[in-house]
Design a protein around this motif. Structure first.
Motif, PDB file in Angstrom:
ATOM      1  N   UNK A 241       1.508  -1.029  -0.124  1.00  0.00           N
ATOM      2  CA  UNK A 241      -0.185  -0.286   0.392  1.00  0.00           C
ATOM      3  C   UNK A 241       0.904   1.127  -0.268  1.00  0.00           C
ATOM      4  N   UNK A 242       0.394   2.103  -0.579  1.00  0.00           N
ATOM      5  CA  UNK A 242       0.888   3.811  -0.871  1.00  0.00           C
ATOM      6  C   UNK A 242       0.435   4.898  -1.039  1.00  0.00           C
ATOM      7  N   UNK A 243       0.876   5.873  -0.424  1.00  0.00           N
ATOM      8  CA  UNK A 243      -0.203   6.913  -0.508  1.00  0.00           C
ATOM      9  C   UNK A 243       1.374   8.298  -0.504  1.00  0.00           C
ATOM     10  N   UNK A 244       1.658   8.872  -1.596  1.00  0.00           N
ATOM     11  CA  UNK A 244       2.208  10.545  -1.862  1.00  0.00           C
ATOM     12  C   UNK A 244       1.458  10.991  -0.497  1.00  0.00           C
ATOM     13  N   UNK A 245       2.404  12.047   0.578  1.00  0.00           N
ATOM     14  CA  UNK A 245       1.791  12.351   1.055  1.00  0.00           C
ATOM     15  C   UNK A 245       2.376  14.051   1.316  1.00  0.00           C
ATOM     16  N   UNK A 246       1.310  15.684   1.302  1.00  0.00           N
ATOM     17  CA  UNK A 246       2.612  16.311   1.670  1.00  0.00           C
ATOM     18  C   UNK A 246       2.174  16.828   3.605  1.00  0.00           C
ATOM     19  N   UNK A 247       3.479  17.574   3.782  1.00  0.00           N
ATOM     20  CA  UNK A 247       3.285  17.842   5.386  1.00  0.00           C
ATOM     21  C   UNK A 247       3.057  19.168   4.389  1.00  0.00           C
ATOM     22  N   UNK A 248       2.298  19.988   5.532  1.00  0.00           N
ATOM     23  CA  UNK A 248       1.706  22.117   4.408  1.00  0.00           C
ATOM     24  C   UNK A 248       1.851  22.012   6.561  1.00  0.00           C
ATOM     25  N   UNK A 249       1.547  23.562   6.086  1.00  0.00           N
ATOM     26  CA  UNK A 249       1.849  24.618   7.419  1.00  0.00           C
ATOM     27  C   UNK A 249       0.290  23.593   8.252  1.00  0.00           C
ATOM     28  N   UNK A 250      -0.045  23.291   7.807  1.00  0.00           N
ATOM     29  CA  UNK A 250      -1.809  22.964   8.146  1.00  0.00           C
ATOM     30  C   UNK A 250      -1.272  21.570   8.280  1.00  0.00           C
ATOM     31  N   UNK A 251      -0.724  21.092   7.999  1.00  0.00           N
ATOM     32  CA  UNK A 251      -0.889  19.566   8.761  1.00  0.00           C
ATOM     33  C   UNK A 251      -0.557  18.191   6.966  1.00  0.00           C
ATOM     34  N   UNK A 252      -0.615  17.053   7.600  1.00  0.00           N
ATOM     35  CA  UNK A 252      -0.445  15.999   6.281  1.00  0.00           C
ATOM     36  C   UNK A 252      -1.810  16.574   5.196  1.00  0.00           C
ATOM     37  N   UNK A 253      -1.114  16.288   4.466  1.00  0.00           N
ATOM     38  CA  UNK A 253      -2.383  15.755   2.833  1.00  0.00           C
ATOM     39  C   UNK A 253      -1.745  14.824   2.370  1.00  0.00           C
ATOM     40  N   UNK A 254      -2.927  13.778   1.720  1.00  0.00           N
ATOM     41  CA  UNK A 254      -2.396  12.993   1.032  1.00  0.00           C
ATOM     42  C   UNK A 254      -2.330  13.346  -0.023  1.00  0.00           C
ATOM     43  N   UNK A 255      -2.302  13.645  -1.329  1.00  0.00           N
ATOM     44  CA  UNK A 255      -1.977  13.590  -1.891  1.00  0.00           C
ATOM     45  C   UNK A 255      -3.075  13.363  -3.240  1.00  0.00           C
TER      46      UNK A 255
END
Length: 278
Positions: A241-255
């Protein structure tokens, strides 16, 4: 060096991630008994074209297909072909990626073909997927890369395997940075080792492809003569299983999740970052 993204760049990666989600939806629906892995590859290629995206797997290091289709004991990098026919009771891990304006998305899931799967296979996929989410929830500003690895490993180690024994956390493959390339620094292990240290500090703009691979037996793998297909050395089946994730100023965003990870992260007590495309 780790590539740190701006909010505008993360928004572009979100576009690519949503295309990957569309590929997942289409190939999941088509992963039925009688379908070939090449059928799935052609469907993925069509979805990418419809969204104006480029495949990031095709031609990568010489890889000859649009997606990876890994059946049963194949852990990762299975090559689609017209000879591999899916059968009732199989499991298949589909790894897909997309490029939009030079920015990459990458994600994988395990699907059940037909019906009648053994409880240990259902639990294998559940444990692998949930360990991925544990890793995603550990993406916090100020934490270290090793904290993500620890969260993944800890979740897996705490799960009893039906029938006894331990799950094998695949050692030779793991997650990675993602952005202007599909595979970038840092490499993300799905377990903790002192040799790797704590790794870089997580800061806003940090993007990772988090991808645990787990087997019903060994953590060890071998590569077949095609120089791509990776199987478990003991023939036990595996899940990816895999997701691409960005850490932002407001927390994680699962792209690569349709809802940006909002629902699943809420279950874990984490607030997902707002979707920049909403």
């Amino acid at each position: 060096m780790v590539e740190i993204k701006t909010p505008d760049q993360i928004a572009k990666m979100r576009e690519a991630g949503l295309v990957v989600a569309a590929v997942h939806a289409a190939t999941s629906a088509a992963a039925v008994p009688g379908a070939t892995t090449n059928d799935l590859d052609q469907i993925a290629r069509k979805v990418l074209a419809e969204h104006g995206a480029k495949p990031n797997f095709l031609g990568y290091g010489g890889f000859p297909a649009t997606i990876c289709t890994s059946v049963n004991e194949v852990v990762v990098h299975g090559i689609p072909d017209g000879k591999t026919v899916l059968k009732d009771g199989d499991i298949i891990s589909i790894d897909a990626g997309a490029i939009i304006d030079g920015w990459h998305g990458d994600a994988a899931f395990t699907a059940f073909v037909g019906t009648g799967h053994a409880p240990e296979l259902i639990e294998l996929s559940r444990v692998t997927e949930e360990s991925m989410w544990a890793g995603i929830a550990a993406m916090r500003a100020g934490s270290r890369l090793v904290d993500v690895s620890r969260a993944i490993e800890t979740y897996i180690r705490r799960q009893p395997r039906p029938g006894g024994g331990k799950y094998g956390i695949i050692e030779d493959y793991g997650g990675h940075g993602i952005g202007t390339e599909m595979h970038m620094e840092p490499h993300l292990l799905n377990y903790v080792t002192r040799k790797r240290g704590k790794g870089p500090k997580l800061v806003p703009g940090f993007c990772l492809a988090i991808e645990p691979m787990v087997s019903l037996g060994t953590p060890h793998t071998e590569v077949l003569e095609d120089e791509w297909t990776v199987i478990t050395t003991d023939g036990t089946w595996s899940s990816h299983w895999e997701h691409s994730v960005a850490l932002t100023e407001d927390g994680p965003l699962v792209l690569t999740a349709v809802d940006g990870g909002k629902a699943k992260l809420a279950e874990l007590g984490v607030t997902a970052a707002p979707d920049p495309l909403a």
